[in-house]
Design an enzyme around this catalytic site. Structure first.
Site, mmCIF file in Angstrom:
data_model
loop_
_atom_site.group_PDB
_atom_site.id
_atom_site.type_symbol
_atom_site.label_atom_id
_atom_site.label_comp_id
_atom_site.label_asym_id
_atom_site.label_seq_id
_atom_site.Cartn_x
_atom_site.Cartn_y
_atom_site.Cartn_z
ATOM 1 N N GLU A 1 0.833 -1.211 0.000
ATOM 2 C CA GLU A 1 0.000 0.000 0.000
ATOM 3 C C GLU A 1 0.867 1.261 0.000
ATOM 4 O OE1 GLU A 1 -3.140 -0.185 -0.511
ATOM 5 O OE2 GLU A 1 -3.153 -2.368 -0.361
ATOM 6 N N HIS B 1 2.041 2.029 -3.514
ATOM 7 C CA HIS B 1 1.100 2.776 -4.353
ATOM 8 C C HIS B 1 1.292 4.278 -4.165
ATOM 9 C CE1 HIS B 1 -1.142 -0.398 -6.179
ATOM 10 N NE2 HIS B 1 -1.572 -0.907 -5.046
ATOM 11 N N GLU C 1 -0.335 -2.562 -9.751
ATOM 12 C CA GLU C 1 -0.281 -3.631 -8.749
ATOM 13 C C GLU C 1 1.031 -4.398 -8.834
ATOM 14 O OE1 GLU C 1 -2.372 -4.080 -6.277
ATOM 15 O OE2 GLU C 1 -3.506 -2.350 -7.018
ATOM 16 N N ASP D 1 3.745 -4.473 -5.794
ATOM 17 C CA ASP D 1 4.290 -5.736 -5.282
ATOM 18 C C ASP D 1 5.814 -5.697 -5.286
ATOM 19 O OD1 ASP D 1 1.802 -6.861 -4.871
ATOM 20 O OD2 ASP D 1 1.807 -8.046 -6.719
#
Length: 421
Positions: A275, A278, A358, A362
């Protein structure tokens, strides 16, 4: 037949046909054998259960479409929108209050039609597979709160848009775009503090090993948080999740209590790192910029159609003024039908971008938390606990998935490609 009506009917049917084709392909793509990556995580019965969950949800979704599509087409052809417009005009109010009443009636009708499906989904399907923890009281309160927020926030936005298009002439779309952009940015700061707590209880994460590990990671990354919160997601479902919200000094990490219960500390730190990735990689800002540009495009195209009488005639609504102003409120609703294919294409492009983000988040989590195995284990646990489809059809992924399939994410973490979409 009215050209707009013909186009809209074709679009409605085409969308239903596409859904049927995609979902059918997705069901046929199910693999009986458990992927090797998940050996030891699923037993045969659990894996069959995950596939049964997909099959039942898919068929239920197609059943909804099979019922709601004829209802919508019938409502259009039998003059339902004209009837609602007559009700909204009957008090003799001005264009904006009439528009709010028009939208409110449609919203209420929509909720009534969709409510039985939501009840069945929550209390039958989710209950059958052990996910549901929502009580009748919580469900009713959620519905009432959702209606209230929709009426207040949606009413403010609708009133503003109508006012601009009624008074600002050819530049109305530009003013509406600017005002809505400001409103959306403000809401990003307000929603986590004011609106989200109306549905879930946010409790500061208690002192302990988990909080210390999260704070140590945040300090290492020089990432300031205004709070780490635990959400009572278990009030509604056993499914797990986590998300990042807020900007600037209002940055918050929210972890579902179900997530904390089922995952180890290294796994939770990896989820947190994802998170944070991001945010650090600018994904939130990029998606916000795309959303703003998309909104501008929508308003511009809207300005080209909202004053065309033929669009109103297609839905059986007379293009007659309400106290000197055309019924622009109806045009907003009707434009949504016409705009659907553009919205679909923009959604596909947004999903491609989201899946790329995403993979990048990761990779960020692995590079900064230095625990690739923990990240993989976290993804596996989330997939198993939520009965996720491990082998979705590529077309389903391309059209609808905002996240890459879990096996692709695991391959990327283990050193495979990070660019697949």
């Amino acid at each position: 037949m009215n050209t707009y009506l013909l186009i809209i009917l074709i679009l409605l049917v085409a969308d239903a046909v596409l859904e049927f084709v995609v979902e059918s392909l997705n069901l046929r793509h199910l693999q009986r054998e458990l992927p090797a990556e998940f050996e030891g995580w699923y037993d045969d019965e659990k894996y069959r259960t995950s596939q049964d969950y997909l099959k039942i949800n898919t068929r239920f979704g197609l059943l909804q479409t099979g019922i709601l599509l004829p209802v919508m087409i019938g409502f259009i052809l039998l003059g339902g929108f004209g009837w609602v417009d007559g009700l909204a005009r009957s008090p003799g109010w001005g264009m904006i209050p009439t528009g709010l009443l028009f939208a409110g009636i449609l919203m209420l009708l929509s909720r009534i039609i969709h409510l039985p499906f939501e009840i069945y989904d929550t209390f039958v399907i989710e209950e059958r597979f052990g996910f549901n923890r929502t009580t009748v009281k919580t469900f009713v309160l959620d519905q009432l709160k959702g209606l209230a927020l929709g009426a207040v926030i949606g009413g403010l936005v609708l009133a503003g848009i109508l006012w601009f298009f009624a008074t600002a002439g050819s530049y109305a779309w530009l003013y509406a775009w600017g005002a809505l952009t400001v409103f959306q940015i403000v809401m990003l700061y307000i929603a986590p503090v004011v609106f989200l707590p109306m549905f879930n209880k946010f409790t500061p994460l208690e002192d302990g090993e988990l909080r210390q590990a999260i704070e140590a990671y945040a300090d290492q990354q020089r990432f300031k948080l205004s709070g780490i919160f635990k959400i009572d997601g278990s009030r509604r479902s056993t499914k797990s999740n986590a998300y990042f919200t807020g900007f600037g000094r209002w940055k918050r990490i929210a972890l579902f209590d179900t997530l904390i219960e089922k995952h180890s500390i290294p796994e939770l730190v990896s989820v947190l790192a994802h998170e944070v990735g991001h945010y650090r990689l600018g994904h939130i800002r990029k998606m916000m910029a795309v959303s703003i540009l998309t909104t501008g495009l929508t308003f511009y195209i809207l300005s080209l159609f909202i004053t065309r009488p033929g669009l109103y005639e297609a839905f059986g609504v007379a293009y007659t003024p309400v106290e000197g102003v055309p019924p622009l409120y109806a045009g907003l609703v009707f434009f949504g039908f016409l705009y659907a294919p553009i919205q679909t294409l923009l959604g596909i492009a947004g999903n491609v971008m989201s899946r790329k983000h995403e993979f990048e988040a990761d990779a960020y989590a692995v590079d900064t938390a230095h625990a690739p195995d923990s990240m993989v284990d976290a993804l596996k646990k989330l997939s198993v606990d939520n009965l996720s489809n491990l082998t979705p059809h590529p077309l389903k992924v391309f059209l609808e998935y905002s996240h890459p399939p879990v096996l692709e994410r695991i391959r990327a973490i283990r050193g495979g490609t990070k660019t697949a979409v």
